[in-house]
Motif scaffolding. Sequence first.
Motif, mmCIF file in Angstrom:
data_model
loop_
_atom_site.group_PDB
_atom_site.id
_atom_site.type_symbol
_atom_site.label_atom_id
_atom_site.label_comp_id
_atom_site.label_asym_id
_atom_site.label_seq_id
_atom_site.Cartn_x
_atom_site.Cartn_y
_atom_site.Cartn_z
ATOM 1 N N GLY A 1 0.786 -1.227 0.000
ATOM 2 C CA GLY A 1 0.000 0.000 0.000
ATOM 3 C C GLY A 1 0.817 1.276 0.000
ATOM 4 O O GLY A 1 0.256 2.369 -0.065
ATOM 5 N N ILE A 2 2.138 1.160 0.043
ATOM 6 C CA ILE A 2 2.977 2.367 0.119
ATOM 7 C C ILE A 2 2.827 3.250 -1.111
ATOM 8 O O ILE A 2 2.996 4.455 -1.040
ATOM 9 C CB ILE A 2 4.457 2.023 0.374
ATOM 10 C CG1 ILE A 2 5.187 3.293 0.833
ATOM 11 C CG2 ILE A 2 5.111 1.400 -0.856
ATOM 12 C CD1 ILE A 2 6.366 3.055 1.699
ATOM 13 N N ASN A 3 2.470 2.663 -2.240
ATOM 14 C CA ASN A 3 2.334 3.447 -3.472
ATOM 15 C C ASN A 3 1.224 4.481 -3.396
ATOM 16 O O ASN A 3 1.172 5.385 -4.219
ATOM 17 C CB ASN A 3 2.154 2.533 -4.685
ATOM 18 C CG ASN A 3 0.989 1.595 -4.524
ATOM 19 O OD1 ASN A 3 0.888 0.880 -3.519
ATOM 20 N ND2 ASN A 3 0.113 1.562 -5.500
ATOM 21 N N SER A 4 0.362 4.384 -2.403
ATOM 22 C CA SER A 4 -0.679 5.406 -2.249
ATOM 23 C C SER A 4 -0.220 6.530 -1.325
ATOM 24 O O SER A 4 -0.949 7.488 -1.096
ATOM 25 C CB SER A 4 -1.967 4.779 -1.723
ATOM 26 O OG SER A 4 -1.761 4.248 -0.425
ATOM 27 N N SER A 5 1.002 6.440 -0.822
ATOM 28 C CA SER A 5 1.548 7.475 0.068
ATOM 29 C C SER A 5 1.950 8.719 -0.709
ATOM 30 O O SER A 5 2.161 8.688 -1.913
ATOM 31 C CB SER A 5 2.783 6.941 0.798
ATOM 32 O OG SER A 5 2.428 5.872 1.630
ATOM 33 N N ILE A 6 2.080 9.799 0.001
ATOM 34 C CA ILE A 6 2.540 11.091 -0.531
ATOM 35 C C ILE A 6 1.754 11.464 -1.790
ATOM 36 O O ILE A 6 2.325 11.806 -2.825
ATOM 37 C CB ILE A 6 4.063 11.094 -0.789
ATOM 38 C CG1 ILE A 6 4.821 10.539 0.410
ATOM 39 C CG2 ILE A 6 4.553 12.501 -1.102
ATOM 40 C CD1 ILE A 6 6.310 10.433 0.204
ATOM 41 N N GLY A 7 0.462 11.360 -1.716
ATOM 42 C CA GLY A 7 -0.386 11.755 -2.838
ATOM 43 C C GLY A 7 -0.189 10.917 -4.082
ATOM 44 O O GLY A 7 -0.445 11.376 -5.190
ATOM 45 N N GLY A 8 0.293 9.694 -3.911
ATOM 46 C CA GLY A 8 0.513 8.795 -5.048
ATOM 47 C C GLY A 8 1.841 8.999 -5.753
ATOM 48 O O GLY A 8 2.094 8.395 -6.787
ATOM 49 N N ARG A 9 2.728 9.810 -5.213
ATOM 50 C CA ARG A 9 4.026 10.078 -5.861
ATOM 51 C C ARG A 9 5.003 8.922 -5.736
ATOM 52 O O ARG A 9 5.944 8.845 -6.514
ATOM 53 C CB ARG A 9 4.682 11.327 -5.264
ATOM 54 C CG ARG A 9 4.097 12.604 -5.830
ATOM 55 C CD ARG A 9 5.021 13.764 -5.678
ATOM 56 N NE ARG A 9 6.097 13.701 -6.663
ATOM 57 C CZ ARG A 9 7.134 14.523 -6.681
ATOM 58 N NH1 ARG A 9 7.250 15.443 -5.752
ATOM 59 N NH2 ARG A 9 8.065 14.418 -7.601
ATOM 60 N N LEU A 10 4.837 8.069 -4.729
ATOM 61 C CA LEU A 10 5.761 6.944 -4.580
ATOM 62 C C LEU A 10 5.432 5.896 -5.632
ATOM 63 O O LEU A 10 4.355 5.318 -5.632
ATOM 64 C CB LEU A 10 5.665 6.332 -3.183
ATOM 65 C CG LEU A 10 6.322 7.123 -2.064
ATOM 66 C CD1 LEU A 10 6.108 6.440 -0.733
ATOM 67 C CD2 LEU A 10 7.796 7.317 -2.322
ATOM 68 N N LEU A 11 6.378 5.669 -6.512
ATOM 69 C CA LEU A 11 6.158 4.703 -7.587
ATOM 70 C C LEU A 11 6.855 3.395 -7.278
ATOM 71 O O LEU A 11 7.935 3.371 -6.699
ATOM 72 C CB LEU A 11 6.647 5.261 -8.920
ATOM 73 C CG LEU A 11 5.804 6.401 -9.473
ATOM 74 C CD1 LEU A 11 6.202 6.730 -10.899
ATOM 75 C CD2 LEU A 11 4.322 6.081 -9.438
#
Length: 144
Positions: A91-101
């Motif tokens: 679920g980390i990819n939804s962090s920081i407004g979706g900027r984590l790719l």
Amino acid sequence: MQKIMLTIKRLSLEDARVLIAGARAKAEEIGVPMCIAVTDESGQLVAFERMDGGKITSTTIAQDKAFTAAGAKRSTESYGEASQPGKPAYGINSSIGGRLLVVAGGIPVVVGGQVVGAIGISSGTPAQDSECAQAGIDLFLGQL
């Protein structure tokens, strides 16, 4: 009293141009026009190039791949593996407004054991993006 010296190493604009040149050369070799982003150690954009034919949607993706690799101090590909269901970073990819790719193509630039920036590539397959990013890093490190 002990004197404190802060030494922050980061990529310069000239360094970014070398990274872009290496990535562009590999992209031309494989026949895939790429979007190429280079950030400093904090993930802030230093330079960007969209090759003729690079996908318009890939401009943001390349920048976010570089942002992720610099900030996390690890490749976006490694996050892809760790972010699968049941894994520690799910679920980390939804962090920081979706900027984590979490897709391959973002790689930190490490000099002397320290992350000094990152390169992010997008427009090809994840493997092609990664190959071009590594080519940029290889050219840069070869000139140190």
